[in-house]
Design a protein around this motif. Structure first.
Motif, mmCIF file in Angstrom:
data_model
loop_
_atom_site.group_PDB
_atom_site.id
_atom_site.type_symbol
_atom_site.label_atom_id
_atom_site.label_comp_id
_atom_site.label_asym_id
_atom_site.label_seq_id
_atom_site.Cartn_x
_atom_site.Cartn_y
_atom_site.Cartn_z
ATOM 1 N N GLU A 77 0.819 -1.207 0.000
ATOM 2 C CA GLU A 77 0.000 0.000 0.000
ATOM 3 C C GLU A 77 0.861 1.268 0.000
ATOM 4 O OE1 GLU A 77 -3.666 2.018 2.562
ATOM 5 O OE2 GLU A 77 -2.934 0.022 3.069
ATOM 6 N N TYR A 78 1.949 1.238 0.723
ATOM 7 C CA TYR A 78 2.824 2.407 0.789
ATOM 8 C C TYR A 78 3.411 2.727 -0.594
ATOM 9 C CZ TYR A 78 6.680 5.455 2.262
ATOM 10 O OH TYR A 78 7.553 6.512 2.414
ATOM 11 N N LEU A 79 3.853 1.696 -1.305
ATOM 12 C CA LEU A 79 4.421 1.914 -2.634
ATOM 13 C C LEU A 79 3.379 2.470 -3.596
ATOM 14 C CD1 LEU A 79 6.660 -1.271 -3.088
ATOM 15 C CD2 LEU A 79 7.366 1.033 -2.395
ATOM 16 N N LEU A 80 2.158 1.940 -3.542
ATOM 17 C CA LEU A 80 1.093 2.451 -4.406
ATOM 18 C C LEU A 80 0.800 3.918 -4.094
ATOM 19 C CD1 LEU A 80 -1.428 -0.529 -4.477
ATOM 20 C CD2 LEU A 80 -0.177 0.414 -6.433
ATOM 21 N N LYS A 81 0.719 4.212 -2.802
ATOM 22 C CA LYS A 81 0.427 5.584 -2.375
ATOM 23 C C LYS A 81 1.521 6.545 -2.847
ATOM 24 C CE LYS A 81 -1.048 6.027 1.821
ATOM 25 N NZ LYS A 81 -1.063 6.095 3.300
ATOM 26 N N GLU A 82 2.780 6.137 -2.683
ATOM 27 C CA GLU A 82 3.897 6.996 -3.076
ATOM 28 C C GLU A 82 4.016 7.125 -4.595
ATOM 29 O OE1 GLU A 82 6.226 8.720 -0.824
ATOM 30 O OE2 GLU A 82 4.293 8.384 0.160
ATOM 31 N N LEU A 83 3.670 6.056 -5.318
ATOM 32 C CA LEU A 83 3.689 6.120 -6.780
ATOM 33 C C LEU A 83 2.672 7.144 -7.275
ATOM 34 C CD1 LEU A 83 4.897 4.814 -9.385
ATOM 35 C CD2 LEU A 83 2.909 3.275 -9.354
ATOM 36 N N TYR A 84 1.493 7.117 -6.684
ATOM 37 C CA TYR A 84 0.462 8.074 -7.078
ATOM 38 C C TYR A 84 0.854 9.493 -6.662
ATOM 39 C CZ TYR A 84 -4.060 10.394 -7.474
ATOM 40 O OH TYR A 84 -5.072 11.264 -7.801
ATOM 41 N N ARG A 85 1.467 9.638 -5.494
ATOM 42 C CA ARG A 85 1.913 10.960 -5.039
ATOM 43 C C ARG A 85 2.956 11.527 -6.003
ATOM 44 N NH1 ARG A 85 3.834 11.262 1.052
ATOM 45 N NH2 ARG A 85 1.667 10.631 1.263
ATOM 46 N N MET A 86 3.852 10.675 -6.483
ATOM 47 C CA MET A 86 4.862 11.126 -7.440
ATOM 48 C C MET A 86 4.191 11.634 -8.719
ATOM 49 S SD MET A 86 8.115 8.987 -8.942
ATOM 50 C CE MET A 86 8.865 8.934 -7.316
ATOM 51 N N TYR A 87 3.163 10.915 -9.154
ATOM 52 C CA TYR A 87 2.420 11.356 -10.347
ATOM 53 C C TYR A 87 1.750 12.707 -10.108
ATOM 54 C CZ TYR A 87 -1.660 11.800 -13.359
ATOM 55 O OH TYR A 87 -2.624 12.283 -14.194
ATOM 56 N N ILE A 88 1.166 12.893 -8.937
ATOM 57 C CA ILE A 88 0.479 14.150 -8.627
ATOM 58 C C ILE A 88 1.446 15.325 -8.689
ATOM 59 C CG2 ILE A 88 -0.640 15.452 -6.769
ATOM 60 C CD1 ILE A 88 -2.497 13.495 -8.150
ATOM 61 N N THR A 90 4.618 15.396 -10.156
ATOM 62 C CA THR A 90 5.474 15.527 -11.336
ATOM 63 C C THR A 90 4.762 15.255 -12.660
ATOM 64 O OG1 THR A 90 6.188 13.192 -11.388
ATOM 65 C CG2 THR A 90 7.389 14.694 -9.916
ATOM 66 N N GLY A 91 3.581 14.648 -12.595
ATOM 67 C CA GLY A 91 2.891 14.272 -13.821
ATOM 68 C C GLY A 91 3.362 12.947 -14.399
ATOM 69 N N HIS A 92 4.282 12.290 -13.698
ATOM 70 C CA HIS A 92 4.828 11.007 -14.148
ATOM 71 C C HIS A 92 5.022 10.088 -12.928
ATOM 72 C CE1 HIS A 92 5.651 12.759 -18.113
ATOM 73 N NE2 HIS A 92 6.102 13.828 -17.462
ATOM 74 N N PRO A 93 4.940 8.778 -13.170
ATOM 75 C CA PRO A 93 4.635 8.086 -14.420
ATOM 76 C C PRO A 93 3.131 8.135 -14.727
ATOM 77 C CG PRO A 93 4.862 6.487 -12.676
ATOM 78 C CD PRO A 93 5.194 7.817 -12.062
ATOM 79 N N ARG A 94 2.788 7.997 -15.981
ATOM 80 C CA ARG A 94 1.396 8.040 -16.400
ATOM 81 C C ARG A 94 1.111 6.908 -17.384
ATOM 82 N NH1 ARG A 94 0.009 13.355 -19.268
ATOM 83 N NH2 ARG A 94 0.915 14.243 -17.382
ATOM 84 N N HIS A 95 -0.176 6.749 -17.704
ATOM 85 C CA HIS A 95 -0.626 5.724 -18.654
ATOM 86 C C HIS A 95 -0.164 4.334 -18.230
ATOM 87 C CE1 HIS A 95 -0.575 9.203 -21.816
ATOM 88 N NE2 HIS A 95 -1.632 9.262 -21.006
ATOM 89 N N LEU A 96 -0.335 4.046 -16.951
ATOM 90 C CA LEU A 96 0.126 2.768 -16.400
ATOM 91 C C LEU A 96 -0.947 1.692 -16.565
ATOM 92 C CD1 LEU A 96 1.679 4.122 -13.090
ATOM 93 C CD2 LEU A 96 2.844 3.682 -15.270
ATOM 94 N N SER A 113 -8.435 3.869 -2.733
ATOM 95 C CA SER A 113 -8.256 5.285 -2.421
ATOM 96 C C SER A 113 -7.770 6.058 -3.643
ATOM 97 C CB SER A 113 -7.246 5.430 -1.271
ATOM 98 O OG SER A 113 -6.981 6.793 -1.004
ATOM 99 N N ILE A 114 -6.831 5.453 -4.371
ATOM 100 C CA ILE A 114 -6.325 6.101 -5.588
ATOM 101 C C ILE A 114 -7.425 6.202 -6.639
ATOM 102 C CG2 ILE A 114 -4.713 5.822 -7.510
ATOM 103 C CD1 ILE A 114 -2.808 4.445 -5.484
ATOM 104 N N ALA A 115 -8.170 5.115 -6.828
ATOM 105 C CA ALA A 115 -9.256 5.112 -7.822
ATOM 106 C C ALA A 115 -10.317 6.149 -7.478
ATOM 107 C CB ALA A 115 -9.876 3.721 -7.905
ATOM 108 N N ASN A 116 -10.568 6.347 -6.210
ATOM 109 C CA ASN A 116 -11.535 7.354 -5.762
ATOM 110 C C ASN A 116 -11.101 8.748 -6.219
ATOM 111 O OD1 ASN A 116 -13.409 8.920 -4.444
ATOM 112 N ND2 ASN A 116 -12.776 8.361 -2.381
ATOM 113 N N GLU A 117 -9.824 9.074 -5.970
ATOM 114 C CA GLU A 117 -9.331 10.401 -6.370
ATOM 115 C C GLU A 117 -9.362 10.565 -7.894
ATOM 116 O OE1 GLU A 117 -5.946 12.204 -4.652
ATOM 117 O OE2 GLU A 117 -6.080 11.071 -2.775
ATOM 118 N N GLU A 125 -5.323 10.006 -16.829
ATOM 119 C CA GLU A 125 -3.930 9.936 -17.276
ATOM 120 C C GLU A 125 -3.085 8.942 -16.476
ATOM 121 O OE1 GLU A 125 -2.652 11.657 -19.994
ATOM 122 O OE2 GLU A 125 -4.793 11.996 -20.292
ATOM 123 N N PHE A 126 -3.337 8.786 -15.191
ATOM 124 C CA PHE A 126 -2.469 7.949 -14.349
ATOM 125 C C PHE A 126 -2.619 6.473 -14.707
ATOM 126 C CE2 PHE A 126 -1.739 5.753 -10.154
ATOM 127 C CZ PHE A 126 -0.363 5.886 -10.178
#
Length: 598
Positions: A77-88, A90-96, A113-117, A125-126
């Motif tokens: 969960e932490y990695l998913l949360k941080e991956l999404y935070r990085m996208y927010i 920097t705009g990357h990574p996207r189209h995953l 939680s990510i899907a909700n946002e 894009e994410f």
């Protein structure tokens, strides 16, 4: 009281300081540690232990990412949360494109939680799409798919799990009979092989085709090989070997890592862990993923490393602390059952007891989510746990299966398998019996367990593999759906107000169990409700029992969209089932001769 509070604060601060000191010490001294082999492992591998940003910045736009996790358990969960935070930021990574072994999270956390946002922000894009076996614990992922915002593909948990193993061998996909004549069959007129929306039907990123081998039809499942893997373990040693000490399951983390590393393109594996230990401090048998398969390891805060939905850590989940008072635990679980659930669970358990009496040995079973989970409580109440071994999809054997957000873990299991091995037990017919839920049943015995338009969209879960592989499959659920009121009075079922939705229907919304395939396999299929019990025959569904107090015409036939086979005489369900405060006597029924138990 205030003194106790101060003491707790001091201890917590001390523990945090020790935690920081330990990891600071680790980072400073690791490079100086050498071992008898003469190889400076720590110098070679110290760069693997990094912060989340360092690890996740290696994920490129358009990546295919495999993710471990069965609900909250073993989900990074932490990695998913941080991956999404990085996208927010920097705009990357996207189209995953994500490939989930089940669902990494529960409602309100993890992927949900990510899907909700993403849904609320109308962000397309994410996430480009996802292959997800079960959205019951991620309703926002379900909405993204249903509303065609991302590509949506659904295979069963066992199919995805074993597909990772096949890909790890550099094979092009998985060949299996699972899914024939169901929604994952490409000949299905609506879903064309698990393609859940228009975006998926256009992209065909994950696809299923029919192949013939030696005159037999099989389904061939294919999807992109992952080039990134996000997995989770509890403990890593100094060269990155991962164990799952405090995890409630093992699942597919090894095969997910192998799939990312397999030919033709060597991908990246990132692991979330809870702590670090010294190299050589543990038995090598405890290592689930060897360090050389892992590129980066990230220490996660405990708030993002829960053992299951309700437990940050419970030793009974991993068998470290067996329940001291099983009777008390059974009484506690029994309180969660209402009388109607109890009747259905008791009748299902009775069917299992009859099966044991027939085969004259102990049996292996699987229990699905919902009412079927309570069958384990009845088994414990009846004292027949020595005759019935319960298993759960992620890999547990024995113990008491939990439900709700904790579904997938068990209290005091005695064994845990890797999830592909668990599903091999199911698909291979080693499984004797299964008790599974249902939403709809038709005249041919076909079952929909997952989909009601605009209301329920959960995906197949483990249902297709388990229901196909079991010699005896029991579908357990209430006869009607929607708002209703039923009670047990004087050993009889009393219908106070009728349900609002029919579950025995002419046409299913989605087929996940094929009555035709069941008959081909000479499988026994029983449908247990509180009002009546049905059995699948060669000519269709037949009523074989009716509950005391129930009128056949008014309470059963009138509420079905088709006419089942009705024998001249229909026996009543065993009255002991409705005396929910008294034992059924299953132990006596099975027989006290231990020689019957293999």
């Amino acid at each position: 009281m205030w003194l106790l509070s101060v003491l707790v604060m001091v201890l917590n601060d001390s523990a945090s300081a020790t935690h920081r000191k330990y990891h600071t010490s680790y980072r400073c001294n690791a490079r100086n540690l050498k071992y008898d082999s003469g190889i400076d492992y720590i110098r070679m591998e110290k760069s693997k232990f990094v912060d989340s940003q360092t690890a996740l910045k290696t994920v490129k736009d358009g990546s295919t990412i495999a993710v471990s996790g069965f609900n909250h358990a073993i989900a990074p969960e932490y990695l998913l949360k941080e991956l999404y935070r990085m996208y927010i930021y920097t705009g990357h990574p996207r189209h995953l494109f994500f490939e989930f072994e089940t669902t990494p999270g529960i409602p309100g956390s993890g992927i949900d939680s990510i899907a909700n946002e993403l849904y609320q922000n109308e962000d397309h894009e994410f996430i480009k799409g996802m292959l997800i076996p079960y959205t019951g614990f991620s309703p926002w992922s379900a909405k993204l798919i249903q509303e065609n915002r991302i590509e949506g593909y659904m295979w069963s948990i066992g199919t995805v799990s074993y597909w990772f193993r096949e890909v790890s061998c550099s094979r092009p996909g998985l060949i299996t009979k699972v899914g024939i004549d169901t929604f994952t069959d490409p000949r299905d007129p609506v879903y064309h092989g698990g393609l859940m929306n228009e975006k998926a039907r256009k992209a065909m990123r994950a696809r299923v085709s029919v192949v013939t081998l030696d005159g037999e039809e099989y389904l061939f499942y294919q999807a992109p090989k992952p080039n990134v893997a996000l997995i989770r373990g509890t403990t890593a040693d100094e060269i990155g070997d991962i164990s799952v000490d405090e995890e409630g399951m093992i699942t597919t983390i090894l095969n997910i890592a192998q799939a990312a590393k397999s030919k033709p393109d060597r991908g990246t594996v990132i692991a979330q862990i809870k702590r670090i230990t010294r190299f050589g401090s543990r038995s090598p048998k405890l290592v689930i993923v060897p360090g050389p398969l892992i590129d980066y390891l990230v220490l996660a805060p405990e708030s993002d490393h829960w053992q299951s939905g309700s437990f940050q850590y419970n030793p009974a989940i991993v068998g470290e602390d067996f329940i001291p008072n099983m009777d008390e635990m059974v009484r506690s679980l029994t309180k969660n059952m209402n009388p109607i659930q109890a009747v259905i669970a008791r009748r299902s358990a009775l069917e299992l007891a009859r099966y044991i009496s027939t085969v004259k040995r102990s049996i292996i079973i699987n229990l699905g989510v919902g009412i079927p989970v309570y069958v384990s409580t009845v088994i414990a109440q009846e004292g027949v746990r020595d005759y019935i071994t319960t298993t759960i999809e992620p890999g547990s054997w024995g113990g008491i299966a939990l439900s709700g957000n904790d579904f997938g873990v068990a209290l005091s299991p005695y064994a845990m398998l890797h999830m592909p091995d668990q599903f091999a037990t199911y698909e291979g017919g080693i499984l004797d019996a299964a008790v599974l839920g249902f939403m709809q049943v038709d005249r041919h015995g076909n079952v929909n367990s997952s989909y009601i338009p605009n209301r329920v969209f959960t995906g197949p879960g483990g249902f297709p593999v388990i229901s196909r592989g079991a010699s005896l499959v029991i579908f357990a659920g209430r006869f009607m759906g929607g708002e209703q009121e039923e009670t047990i009075r004087d050993g009889r079922l009393v219908i106070e107000s009728e349900g609002t939705e029919r579950k025995f229907v002419k046409d299913l919304y989605m087929r996940l169990f094929s009555g035709r395939e069941s008959q081909k396999q000479k499988q026994t299929a029983i449908y247990v409700t509180e009002r009546a019990v049905f059995k699948l025959m060669s000519k269709g569904l037949e009523i074989v029992e009716i509950a005391p107090g129930v009128d056949l015409e008014k309470d059963v036939l009138k509420n079905m969209e088709f006419e089942p086979l009705v024998p001249k005489e229909i026996p009543q369900m065993d009255p002991r089932i409705f005396d929910i405060n008294s034992p059924l006597g299953l132990s006596e029924m099975i027989g006290k001769n231990d020689g019957q138990s293999a």
